[in-house]
Design a protein around this motif. Structure first.
Motif, PDB file in Angstrom:
ATOM      1  N   PHE A  57      87.960  45.229  76.768  1.00 22.34           N
ATOM      2  CA  PHE A  57      88.863  45.509  75.663  1.00 22.34           C
ATOM      3  C   PHE A  57      89.834  46.611  76.101  1.00 22.34           C
ATOM      4  N   GLY A  58      91.109  46.415  75.804  1.00 19.90           N
ATOM      5  CA  GLY A  58      92.100  47.402  76.212  1.00 19.90           C
ATOM      6  C   GLY A  58      92.676  47.123  77.582  1.00 19.90           C
ATOM      7  N   VAL A  59      92.842  45.847  77.924  1.00 17.06           N
ATOM      8  CA  VAL A  59      93.299  45.484  79.270  1.00 17.06           C
ATOM      9  C   VAL A  59      94.761  45.838  79.513  1.00 17.06           C
ATOM     10  N   THR A  60      95.506  46.170  78.471  1.00 18.25           N
ATOM     11  CA  THR A  60      96.915  46.526  78.675  1.00 18.25           C
ATOM     12  C   THR A  60      97.110  48.012  78.960  1.00 18.25           C
ATOM     13  N   GLY A  61      96.053  48.808  78.888  1.00 21.69           N
ATOM     14  CA  GLY A  61      96.168  50.250  79.072  1.00 21.69           C
ATOM     15  C   GLY A  61      96.195  50.673  80.531  1.00 21.69           C
ATOM     16  N   ASP A  62      96.602  51.914  80.760  1.00 21.51           N
ATOM     17  CA  ASP A  62      96.692  52.454  82.118  1.00 21.51           C
ATOM     18  C   ASP A  62      95.348  52.455  82.829  1.00 21.51           C
ATOM     19  N   LEU A  63      94.281  52.817  82.118  1.00 22.22           N
ATOM     20  CA  LEU A  63      92.971  52.888  82.750  1.00 22.22           C
ATOM     21  C   LEU A  63      92.566  51.528  83.303  1.00 22.22           C
ATOM     22  N   ALA A  64      92.742  50.485  82.502  1.00 29.68           N
ATOM     23  CA  ALA A  64      92.364  49.142  82.956  1.00 29.68           C
ATOM     24  C   ALA A  64      93.200  48.714  84.155  1.00 29.68           C
ATOM     25  N   ARG A  65      94.499  48.963  84.092  1.00 26.95           N
ATOM     26  CA  ARG A  65      95.390  48.485  85.160  1.00 26.95           C
ATOM     27  C   ARG A  65      95.233  49.291  86.449  1.00 26.95           C
ATOM     28  N   LYS A  66      95.065  50.608  86.328  1.00 22.57           N
ATOM     29  CA  LYS A  66      95.053  51.458  87.523  1.00 22.57           C
ATOM     30  C   LYS A  66      93.670  51.700  88.108  1.00 22.57           C
ATOM     31  N   LYS A  67      92.625  51.547  87.285  1.00 24.59           N
ATOM     32  CA  LYS A  67      91.278  51.870  87.756  1.00 24.59           C
ATOM     33  C   LYS A  67      90.293  50.709  87.648  1.00 24.59           C
ATOM     34  N   LEU A  68      90.175  50.123  86.449  1.00 24.05           N
ATOM     35  CA  LEU A  68      89.081  49.182  86.223  1.00 24.05           C
ATOM     36  C   LEU A  68      89.279  47.857  86.948  1.00 24.05           C
ATOM     37  N   MET A  69      90.461  47.243  86.783  1.00 23.58           N
ATOM     38  CA  MET A  69      90.706  45.964  87.454  1.00 23.58           C
ATOM     39  C   MET A  69      90.667  46.105  88.978  1.00 23.58           C
ATOM     40  N   PRO A  70      91.322  47.122  89.542  1.00 19.08           N
ATOM     41  CA  PRO A  70      91.207  47.293  91.000  1.00 19.08           C
ATOM     42  C   PRO A  70      89.766  47.537  91.461  1.00 19.08           C
ATOM     43  N   ALA A  71      88.988  48.281  90.672  1.00 14.76           N
ATOM     44  CA  ALA A  71      87.600  48.540  91.052  1.00 14.76           C
ATOM     45  C   ALA A  71      86.790  47.246  91.081  1.00 14.76           C
ATOM     46  N   ILE A  72      87.035  46.359  90.135  1.00 18.68           N
ATOM     47  CA  ILE A  72      86.323  45.078  90.117  1.00 18.68           C
ATOM     48  C   ILE A  72      86.678  44.255  91.349  1.00 18.68           C
ATOM     49  N   TYR A  73      87.954  44.247  91.715  1.00 21.70           N
ATOM     50  CA  TYR A  73      88.340  43.529  92.933  1.00 21.70           C
ATOM     51  C   TYR A  73      87.672  44.161  94.156  1.00 21.70           C
ATOM     52  N   ASP A  74      87.672  45.488  94.241  1.00 22.32           N
ATOM     53  CA  ASP A  74      87.062  46.160  95.393  1.00 22.32           C
ATOM     54  C   ASP A  74      85.577  45.843  95.497  1.00 22.32           C
ATOM     55  N   LEU A  75      84.883  45.764  94.359  1.00 26.78           N
ATOM     56  CA  LEU A  75      83.472  45.378  94.377  1.00 26.78           C
ATOM     57  C   LEU A  75      83.311  43.960  94.904  1.00 26.78           C
ATOM     58  N   ALA A  76      84.184  43.058  94.462  1.00 25.31           N
ATOM     59  CA  ALA A  76      84.133  41.681  94.971  1.00 25.31           C
ATOM     60  C   ALA A  76      84.418  41.654  96.464  1.00 25.31           C
TER      61      ALA A  76
END
Length: 517
Positions: free
Chosen positions: A36-55
């Motif tokens: 929830f909140g995928v349009t925010g800075d935290l999701a774009r700059k930290k959470l989504m990249p972290a998920i890719y890095d884990l993959a």
């Protein structure tokens, strides 16, 4: 000029290994994450990249899926494009097309508002479809990267739609970003709401500082080395300074920051957590319950001094120079009320009333538009009881210190006295430095990588539970109320300096001074 292509990330080079067998990575089982909140800075700059890095590190299961939820009329491919752009801009590991394609197959998007019952029904159908199509096994984490005012409505909708209720043998978890309330009463109310929907062991309160390698290394430094723990007490330690300094202003966050301020934003969570890790006793094991129990004991023993005027300071940055850039003062920032009394700098002195720390003051400070960006814990030792040298031989000698650097260049520095080369006896401070980047070939994972993986694995040692949150508010609330009741605005300090004069005076009263990192 040739360009070196980074080697693919493999299990052998994975810094997030299984603690029970260093040869094995800690790989999450079948699951998905709803964000929830995928349009925010935290999701774009930290959470989504972290998920890719884990993959990319091989730590997510093949069927892992990511569901975005926001008030946007996006299709799944629109969401995938947003994630792609975020990964390209902010991921820490190399972009590999095969990893991206595999990860993107599990992307879904659900449009809707946080109080839209029909949208949550669609979300429930989407999650159930992932169980069938992607093998997520009924295991789902809900990441609430949203303003705290929406925690209750979203939790209520998750409960009403059945999303919070796992089938036997499966799990549902919720992740909450700070702030955890704005005072003790609101924190208790928030906890009652969330625990009314999810069991306590399924609630993960994110404090991203606790995911940083150096913060975790503080426990290794203390408890794995005989050279530190024997002097880590009031017999040898003069005082402790914990600093989080930022060289930036509030940016475009006036709407949030002007209602919170430096003390609530940083001291209540980050700095008090660092204090707890610095002052805690050795846990019986590095398990969630054991570590949390020791931290809770420390926070329960923290005491404010009676005179809050003399043991706290607050300030607000005015216009000045940040390097070679002329910057505005806080009251000139876009969106800040001209009559605001919000502080951008806060400092406080506390004591830890335990046998180990009796009489040792802990000084905490944080601020924006300070001299440089740095977060550190400085354990300053007492002077030697006797120096068999002349005064002139040691006039430049300070106090020994162990400094744990949390950011930006993670590591540990030790300051001690050494003889200056030459025919005369002259002792001067020198430093011995350990840096993670120079000592380990493995790249340090970003804090959110570690924390997200721990959520998916159900391993909570790095997440504070509500007892720690409430203890932190009990410490901070009297200071906030004292500042409010005083009716005086924060003291101005020029941007690019190290805070208001009252903060320096707080230290001078004790015959001490702040470190210049």
């Amino acid at each position: 000029m040739s360009t070196r292509v980074p080697a693919p990330v493999t299990a052998d080079s994975n810094p997030l290994r299984d603690p029970d067998d260093k040869r094995l990575p800690r790989i999450a089982g079948p699951c998905s994450m709803v964000m929830f909140g995928v349009t925010g800075d935290l999701a774009r700059k930290k959470l989504m990249p972290a998920i890719y890095d884990l993959a990319n590190r091989g730590l997510l299961p093949p069927g892992f899926s990511l569901v975005g939820f926001a008030r946007r009329e996006w299709a799944d491919q629109d969401f995938a494009r947003i994630v792609h752009d975020s990964v390209r801009a902010h991921a820490r590991t190399p972009f590999r097309e095969e990893v991206w394609r595999s990860l993107a197959e599990g992307f879904r998007f659900v449009p809707g508002a946080f109080d839209d019952a029909e949208a949550f029904e669609l979300l429930a159908r989407t999650v159930h479809a992932l169980d069938r199509e992607r093998g997520t096994g009924g295991n789902h984490a809900f990441y609430l990267s949203i303003p705290p005012d929406w925690f209750a409505p979203v939790c209520s909708q998750l409960q009403r739609s059945g999303l919070s209720d796992p089938r036997p043998g499966t799990w549902r978890r919720v992740v909450i970003e700070k702030p955890f309330g704005h005072d003790l009463g609101s924190a208790q109310q928030l906890n009652a709401i969330v625990e009314g929907v999810f069991p306590a062991d399924s609630i993960f309160r994110i404090d991203h500082y606790l995911g940083k390698e150096t913060v975790q290394n503080l426990l290794a430094l203390r408890f794995a080395n005989q050279m530190f723990e024997p002097v880590w007490n009031s017999h040898y330690v003069d005082h402790v300074q914990i600093t989080m300094a930022e060289d930036i202003g509030i940016g475009g966050r006036a709407g949030y920051y002007d209602t919170v301020g430096a003390a609530r934003d940083v001291i209540q969570n980050h700095l008090l957590q660092l204090l707890a890790l610095t002052a805690m006793e050795a846990p019986i094991a590095f398990t969630a319950d054991a570590v949390r129990s020791e931290k809770e004991k420390v926070l329960a023993s923290v005491r404010l001094l009676d005179d809050l005027d003399r043991s706290s300071a607050r300030g607000r940055y005015s216009a000045g120079w940040q390097g070679d850039e002329r910057v505005r003062g806080y009251l000139e920032e876009d969106g800040v009320d001209a009559g605001s009394t919000t502080e951008t700098y806060a400092a406080m002195k506390v004591e830890v009333h335990t046998r180990r720390w009796a009489g040792v003051p802990f000084y905490l400070r944080t601020g924006k538009r300070l001299g440089k960006r740095v977060t550190e814990i400085a354990v300053v030792l007492k002077r030697a009881p006797h120096l068999p040298f002349t005064d002139t031989a040691t006039e430049e000698l300070g106090q020994n210190a162990v400094v744990v650097r949390v950011q930006p260049d993670e590591g540990v520095t030790m300051r001690f006295g050494s003889k200056v080369p030459g025919s005369q006896m002259e002792v001067r401070d020198v430093t011995m430095d350990f840096g993670y980047g120079a000592s380990f070939t493995e790249s340090s994972p970003e804090a959110y990588e570690r924390l997200i993986l721990d959520v998916l694995l159900g391993e909570p040692p790095l997440f504070p539970r509500h007892e720690e949150v409430e203890s932190s508010w009990r410490i901070l609330d009297p200071i906030i109320e004292h500042w409010r009741a005083s009716g005086t605005p924060p003291e101005d300090y020029v941007a690019g300096t190290w805070g208001p004069p009252s903060a320096d005076e707080l230290m001078r009263r004790d015959g001490r001074e702040w470190r210049l990192p």
